[in-house]
Design an enzyme around this catalytic site. Structure first.
Site, short mmCIF file in Angstrom:
data_model
loop_
_atom_site.label_atom_id
_atom_site.label_comp_id
_atom_site.label_asym_id
_atom_site.label_seq_id
_atom_site.Cartn_x
_atom_site.Cartn_y
_atom_site.Cartn_z
N GLN A 20 9.51 66.07 107.38
CA GLN A 20 10.78 65.52 107.87
C GLN A 20 10.86 64.04 107.50
O GLN A 20 9.97 63.26 107.84
CB GLN A 20 10.87 65.72 109.40
CG GLN A 20 12.19 65.30 110.00
CD GLN A 20 13.36 66.15 109.51
OE1 GLN A 20 13.26 67.37 109.40
NE2 GLN A 20 14.47 65.50 109.20
N LYS A 73 15.50 73.43 113.10
CA LYS A 73 14.95 74.19 111.97
C LYS A 73 14.04 75.30 112.50
O LYS A 73 14.09 76.43 112.02
CB LYS A 73 14.19 73.26 111.02
CG LYS A 73 15.13 72.41 110.18
CD LYS A 73 14.43 71.30 109.42
CE LYS A 73 15.48 70.42 108.73
NZ LYS A 73 14.94 69.22 108.13
N ASP A 84 11.69 72.08 100.35
CA ASP A 84 12.77 71.09 100.28
C ASP A 84 13.14 70.74 98.83
O ASP A 84 14.18 70.14 98.58
CB ASP A 84 12.34 69.81 100.99
CG ASP A 84 13.08 69.58 102.29
OD1 ASP A 84 14.10 70.25 102.51
OD2 ASP A 84 12.65 68.72 103.07
#
Ligand code: NDP
Length: 288
Positions: free
Chosen positions: A97, A53, A120
Site C-alpha cells: 500500500q 481490499k 499492482d
C-alpha cells in the site's frame, strides 16, 4: 441530451461476478487465490483502502492476509517479509500500500516483489512489459478504465485519447494502454500550454490530476467519453472528481461519476489480477 453515466459500481459488480466463478473453479481444484497486502504506518486513508481490499477479496472468494508494520519499521524488515510472501504458495498476489513512510525507498520495496505476484503491476519489469505491449499485470486503475470502456462498448481504436496527468500509477500506464489498443494519444501535464486546446480534441478524455472540477464543459468535445479518475475531498467533506460533472454531463456522450466511477473498478481489477496470478501458478504447477 445528457450523457450516459458509466456506473462503476454496477460494472464492478458484473466483472466481480464473472471472476468469482474463476476463483471458485480454482478453489475447487485446490488452489484458492490468495492476496497479501503490506501496509507500513498508520495513514488513516491507507488503512481504509487496505480494509476495503481485504473485504472485496472475501466477497470474491479470494483468501487475503494483511501484513501491517509500524511507521518506524525498517526497510529490510519489510523486504524480508515480502521475500517470505514471494515463496509462500498460498499467496499469488502481493500489494504494497502506497504511500510508504518517508524513510522508505518505494522503488526498492516494489522491486522485491516477485514479478509473477506483482498484482499492482508497479514492478519495473511489469512497467517495461506494459510499454512493450507484453503486459503481465496491468496497473489496476488504468486497467479498470479500459474495462469500463470495453463494457460500455466504447471503441478505442482510431480514436483520439487525451490523458491529463502523467503519474506512474495512473497517467503514464493509461496512455500506454490506450496506445496499445490503437488510440492516438496525447498526454497533458502541469507544463502543458493551452490545456483546453488539447482536451477539446479528445474523443476519450481521461483526467487524473487531483484538482477538483478543473475540467469544465468548455474544455470538452460534444459527445466525448469523459473518464474522471480524480478523488478530491472538498472542505465540506464531500468527494469530488477532477471534472465538473454537472456541467460536463450535458455535453459529453459518456461520463463517469465520482464517487461510483473508476474507484470501484480499481479494486475490482486488483481482484482480477490476483485470480489471474493464481491461474498462472496452477498452470505452471500442472506443467511440472
Ligand atoms: P499525481 O499527483 O501523482 O499526478 C498528478 C498529475 O497531474 C501530474 O502528472 C501533474 O503534472 C498533473 N497536473 C497537475 N496539475 C495539472 C494541470 N493544471 N494541468 C494538467 N496536468 C496537471 O496523482 P495521481 O496520478 O496519483 O492521482 C491523480 C488523481 O487520481 C488523484 O485525485 C488521486 O486521488 C486519484 N486516484 C484515483 C484512483 C481511483 O481508483 N479512482 C487511483 C489513483 C489515484 P506534472 O507531472 O507536470 O506535475
Amino acid at each position: 441530451m445528457s450523457a450516459t453515466i458509466m456506473d462503476g459500481n454496477a460494472l464492478a459488480r458484473e466483472v466481480r461476478a464473472e471472476w468469482k466463478v474463476r476463483a471458485e473453479r480454482l478453489t475447487e481444484n485446490g488452489v484458492q487465490p490468495g492476496l497479501a497486502v503490506v501496509i507500513v504506518g498508520d495513514n488513516p486513508a491507507s488503512s481504509i483502502y487496505v480494509r476495503n481490499k481485504a473485504k472485496a477479496c472475501g466477497d470474491t472468494g479470494i483468501y487475503s492476509e494483511i501484513h501491517a508494520f509500524p511507521e518506524k519499521a525498517s526497510q529490510d524488515e519489510v523486504i524480508q517479509r515480502i521475500q517470505e510472501l514471494n515463496r509462500n504458495p498460498r499467496i499469488h498476489g502481493i500489494l504494497v500500500q502506497l504511500p510508504l513512510p518517508r524513510h522508505f525507498e518505494s522503488g526498492k520495496i516494489i522491486a522485491s516483489i516477485a514479478v509473477e505476484k506483482d498484482a499492482d503491476g508497479f514492478h519495473l519489469y511489469n512497467v517495461g512489459a506494459l510499454v512493450t505491449g507484453n503486459t503481465v499485470f496491468p496497473p489496476c486503475t488504468p486497467y479498470g478504465v479500459m474495462k469500463m470502456l470495453e463494457k460500455c462498448g466504447i471503441p478505442v481504436e482510431g480514436k483520439h485519447a487525451v490523458v491529463v496527468g502523467r503519474s506512474n500509477i495512473v497517467g503514464k500506464p493509461m496512455a500506454f494502454m490506450l496506445l496499445q489498443h490503437g488510440a492516438t494519444v496525447t498526454i497533458c501535464t502541469s507544463k502543458t500550454l493551452e490545456l483546453a486546446e488539447h482536451t477539446k480534441r479528445a474523443d476519450i478524455l481521461v483526467v487524473a490530476v487531483g484538482k477538483p472540477r478543473m475540467i469544465t464543459a468548455d474544455m470538452v468535445k460534444p459527445g466525448a467519453t469523459v473518464i474522471d479518475v480524480g478523488i478530491n475531498r472538498l472542505p465540506d467533506g464531500k468527494i469530488a472528481g477532477d471534472v465538473d460533472f454537472e456541467m460536463v454531463k450535458e455535453k459529453a456522450g459518456h461520463i463517469t461519476p465520482v464517487p461510483g466511477g473508476v474507484g470501484p473498478m480499481t479494486i475490482t481489477m486488483l481482484l482480477c489480477n490476483t485470480i489471474e496470478a493464481a491461474e498462472r501458478a496452477q498452470t505452471a504447477q500442472a506443467r511440472v
